[in-house]
Design an enzyme around this catalytic site. Structure first.
Site, PDB file in Angstrom:
ATOM      1  N   ARG A  50       4.951  -7.158  -0.544  1.00 29.11           N
ATOM      2  CA  ARG A  50       5.442  -5.884  -0.029  1.00 29.11           C
ATOM      3  C   ARG A  50       5.871  -6.098   1.423  1.00 29.11           C
ATOM      4  NH1 ARG A  50       2.738  -6.378   3.793  1.00 29.11           N
ATOM      5  NH2 ARG A  50       3.216  -4.234   4.375  1.00 29.11           N
ATOM      6  N   GLY A  51       6.466  -5.026   1.988  1.00 31.62           N
ATOM      7  CA  GLY A  51       7.073  -5.185   3.304  1.00 31.62           C
ATOM      8  C   GLY A  51       8.550  -5.503   3.099  1.00 31.62           C
ATOM      9  N   ALA A  52       9.409  -4.760   3.812  1.00 33.00           N
ATOM     10  CA  ALA A  52      10.842  -4.800   3.506  1.00 33.00           C
ATOM     11  C   ALA A  52      11.451  -6.214   3.512  1.00 33.00           C
ATOM     12  CB  ALA A  52      11.587  -3.872   4.469  1.00 33.00           C
ATOM     13  N   ARG A  92      11.948  -1.080  -6.065  1.00 28.91           N
ATOM     14  CA  ARG A  92      11.465  -0.090  -5.083  1.00 28.91           C
ATOM     15  C   ARG A  92      12.699   0.442  -4.347  1.00 28.91           C
ATOM     16  NH1 ARG A  92       6.435  -1.765  -1.444  1.00 28.91           N
ATOM     17  NH2 ARG A  92       6.200   0.498  -1.330  1.00 28.91           N
ATOM     18  N   GLN A 199      -2.933  -1.087   4.044  1.00 27.78           N
ATOM     19  CA  GLN A 199      -2.297  -2.342   4.485  1.00 27.78           C
ATOM     20  C   GLN A 199      -2.792  -2.761   5.866  1.00 27.78           C
ATOM     21  OE1 GLN A 199      -0.702   0.237   3.076  1.00 27.78           O
ATOM     22  NE2 GLN A 199       1.135  -0.387   1.955  1.00 27.78           N
ATOM     23  N   ASP A 240      11.405   0.102   6.927  1.00 29.13           N
ATOM     24  CA  ASP A 240      11.976  -0.233   5.619  1.00 29.13           C
ATOM     25  C   ASP A 240      13.466   0.053   5.556  1.00 29.13           C
ATOM     26  OD1 ASP A 240       8.994   0.152   5.085  1.00 29.13           O
ATOM     27  OD2 ASP A 240       9.789  -0.871   3.316  1.00 29.13           O
ATOM     28  N   ASN A 250       9.597   4.390   7.621  1.00 27.64           N
ATOM     29  CA  ASN A 250       8.527   3.386   7.597  1.00 27.64           C
ATOM     30  C   ASN A 250       7.343   3.990   6.842  1.00 27.64           C
ATOM     31  OD1 ASN A 250       7.545   0.752   8.358  1.00 27.64           O
ATOM     32  ND2 ASN A 250       6.162   1.770   9.771  1.00 27.64           N
ATOM     33  N   LYS A 251       6.303   3.217   6.734  1.00 22.86           N
ATOM     34  CA  LYS A 251       5.119   3.610   5.958  1.00 22.86           C
ATOM     35  C   LYS A 251       4.663   5.030   6.306  1.00 22.86           C
ATOM     36  CE  LYS A 251       3.503   1.952   3.308  1.00 22.86           C
ATOM     37  NZ  LYS A 251       3.902   2.359   1.929  1.00 22.86           N
TER      38      LYS A 251
HETATM   39  O1  MRU Z   1       4.643  -0.072   0.990  1.00 18.55           O
HETATM   40  P1  MRU Z   1       4.786  -1.296   1.851  1.00 18.55           P
HETATM   41  O2  MRU Z   1       3.483  -1.983   2.129  1.00 18.55           O
HETATM   42  O3  MRU Z   1       5.844  -2.225   1.298  1.00 18.55           O
HETATM   43  O4  MRU Z   1       5.321  -0.748   3.229  1.00 18.55           O
HETATM   44  C1  MRU Z   1       5.608  -1.666   4.243  1.00 18.55           C
HETATM   45  C2  MRU Z   1       5.985  -1.013   5.516  1.00 18.55           C
HETATM   46  O5  MRU Z   1       6.076   0.187   5.622  1.00 18.55           O
HETATM   47  C3  MRU Z   1       6.339  -1.918   6.657  1.00 18.55           C
HETATM   48  O6  MRU Z   1       6.008  -1.319   7.867  1.00 18.55           O
HETATM   49  C4  MRU Z   1       7.838  -2.181   6.624  1.00 18.55           C
HETATM   50  O7  MRU Z   1       8.225  -2.684   5.383  1.00 18.55           O
HETATM   51  C5  MRU Z   1       8.244  -3.116   7.669  1.00 18.55           C
HETATM   52  S1  MRU Z   1       7.718  -4.732   7.238  1.00 18.55           S
HETATM   53  C6  MRU Z   1       8.183  -5.869   8.339  1.00 18.55           C
END
Ligand code: MRU
Length: 349
Positions: A50-52, A92, A199, A240, A250-251
Site C-alpha cells: 500500500r502507499g501510492a 484501488r 499504518q 495519494d 491523503n489518508k
Molecule cells: O491506504 P494506504 O495505506 O495505501 O494509504 C497510504 C497513504 O495515505 C499515504 O500517505 C500515501 O499513499 C502517500 S505514500 C508515500
C-alpha cells in the site's frame, strides 16, 4: 545506502514479484512471491502492499507479469494486456500513481510490440525496474529539496505511512524525515497511529525504529494537545493524489491534522513525486475517494468492538484544501502557492 535507507518493499526476484506483506507487520516479516496478474491485483486491494508510489511500482511489475502470461499472437497479446491493465487500475481508485504506472508500462509495450512480443516483454520488465528505481531517487530528491524548510531540532508530526514501505524505498514524508536525520536536523518524528488500519502504529513506527530514527507513537486524538504545548514544529504527510490546484488527497484524518496545524500556525507540508499530481483533475472535488469495508473499523485483531448491526463508514482518504498547505516537496523542486502555477511549472521543467 545509508543506515536510514534499508528497506525495499517491492522487489523482482527469480522472475517473480516479491512483496513484503505489510498486513503482517510488525509481528512478522513475511515476503510473498507473486506470478499472476490477479494475485497482483489482490495484493494491492488487500493492502499486502500500500502507499501510492509502492502501488504504482507493484502495478508496473503486474504489467510485466501480464506480458509474460499473454499469448504470443500479437493481436491476442495486445487484447490481453489491455484487459489486465484495466484489472490492475481497478484495484484501488484514489492513488493516481497506480494508473500512471500502468499507462507508462502500457505505452512502452505498445511502442515495442512492432519488434515482437518478446521485445515488448523485455521492455515492460525494464520499465517496471526503471519506475521502481526512479521512485527511490525521487524520494531522495524530495528529501533534499525539503531541507531548507526543516528547522534544527525538528519535531515532525506525520500521519499514516508515507515511508520506504509506501514507495520504492526511502519514502516521501518519511524521506523528508530521513533527509533531516541525515542532516542532523531531526529531533523526533511523532507518528499518528492512523485508525482504522493503523499504518502509523504498525508501519511508520516499525520502519523508523528499524532504521534507528527517533519515533514516538501517538493516538490520533493526541496531535492537537502536542501542538498547543508547542511540541510540534512541522507536519509532513504524503499524498495519494494531488489535484492541479494543490488540493491533497491523503489518508483519512489528514484533513483534521491540517486544520489543527493551521489553527496553531504550524506549517503543513506535503511530500509527493510529480507522478502523484493529477493535472487532469482541476480540484480535490474530482478525486475519487475509496470507501472500504466497515469491518475495518468495527473489528480490531479479530475482535468486534462495535455492536452487531451498527453500520460503520470507512472512507479511506480525505482531501485537504490547498489553502491549508504551506508547500509541496516534489522530486523536481518545491511548489509554493499558487500551486496551479507552481506545479505546472515543475511538470514542464
Ligand atoms: O491506504 P494506504 O495505506 O495505501 O494509504 C497510504 C497513504 O495515505 C499515504 O500517505 C500515501 O499513499 C502517500 S505514500 C508515500
Amino acid at each position: 545506502m545509508t543506515q536510514y535507507d534499508t528497506l525495499r518493499p517491492v522487489q523482482w526476484k527469480d522472475g517473480q514479484l516479491r512483496l513484503l506483506d505489510q498486513r503482517r507487520l510488525p509481528g512478522a516479516e513475511q515476503w510473498l512471491m507473486i506470478d499472476a496478474v490477479d494475485a497482483v491485483r489482490d495484493a494491492i486491494f488487500t493492502m499486502v502492499v500500500r502507499g501510492a508510489p509502492a502501488i504504482g511500482c507493484t502495478a508496473a511489475y503486474g504489467m510485466a507479469i501480464a506480458t509474460r502470461k499473454a499469448p504470443d499472437d500479437p493481436t491476442l497479446f495486445a487484447e490481453k494486456i489491455a484487459a489486465d491493465a484495466q484489472t490492475l487500475k481497478d484495484a484501488r481508485p484514489t492513488a493516481v500513481n497506480l494508473a500512471w504506472a500502468v499507462d507508462r508500462v502500457a505505452g512502452v509495450i505498445r511502442a515495442r510490440l512492432g519488434d515482437g512480443v518478446d521485445s515488448a516483454r523485455e521492455a515492460a520488465l525494464a520499465e517496471a525496474h526503471a519506475i521502481t528505481e526512479e521512485d527511490v531517487q525521487f524520494c531522495k530528491d524530495m528529501g533534499a529539496h525539503s531541507l531548507p524548510f526543516i528547522p534544527d531540532g525538528a519535531r515532525l508530526l506525520t500521519h499514516c505511512n508515507a515511508g520506504a514501505l509506501a514507495t520504492g524505498g526511502y519514502g516521501t514524508a518519511l524521506g523528508v524525515a530521513r533527509a533531516a536525520a541525515e542532516a542532523g536536523k531531526l529531533k523526533m518524528v511523532y507518528a499518528d497511529e492512523t485508525r482504522p488500519r493503523q499504518q502509523g502504529a504498525r508501519l511508520t513506527a516499525w520502519e523508523l525504529h528499524h532504521d534507528g530514527i527517533p519515533v514516538t507513537l501517538i493516538s490520533d486524538t493526541v496531535a492537537g494537545s502536542l501542538m498547543v504545548r508547542g511540541e510540534i514544529d512541522l507536519v509532513v504527510v504524503g499524498s495519494d493524489r494531488i489535484a492541479a490546484n494543490g488540493d491533497v488527497a491523503n489518508k483519512i484524518g489528514t484533513y483534521q491534522v491540517a486544520i489543527l496545524a493551521a489553527y496553531h500556525e504550524i506549517p503543513f507540508y506535503v511530500a509527493a513525486p510529480l507522478s502523484t499530481v493529477d493535472f487532469e483533475t482541476p480540484t480535490g472535488d474530482g478525486i475519487p475517494i475509496e470507501e472500504r469495508d466497515g469491518d475495518e473499523v468495527a473489528i480490531i485483531d479479530g475482535t468486534r468492538i462495535v455492536p452487531e448491526g451498527v453500520p460503520c463508514r470507512n472512507p479511506a482518504f480525505d482531501v485537504t484544501p490547498h489553502t491549508l498547505v504551506k508547500a509541496i516537496f516534489t522530486d523536481k523542486g518545491v511548489a509554493l502557492a499558487p500551486f496551479v502555477e507552481s506545479l505546472a511549472k515543475l511538470r514542464d521543467l
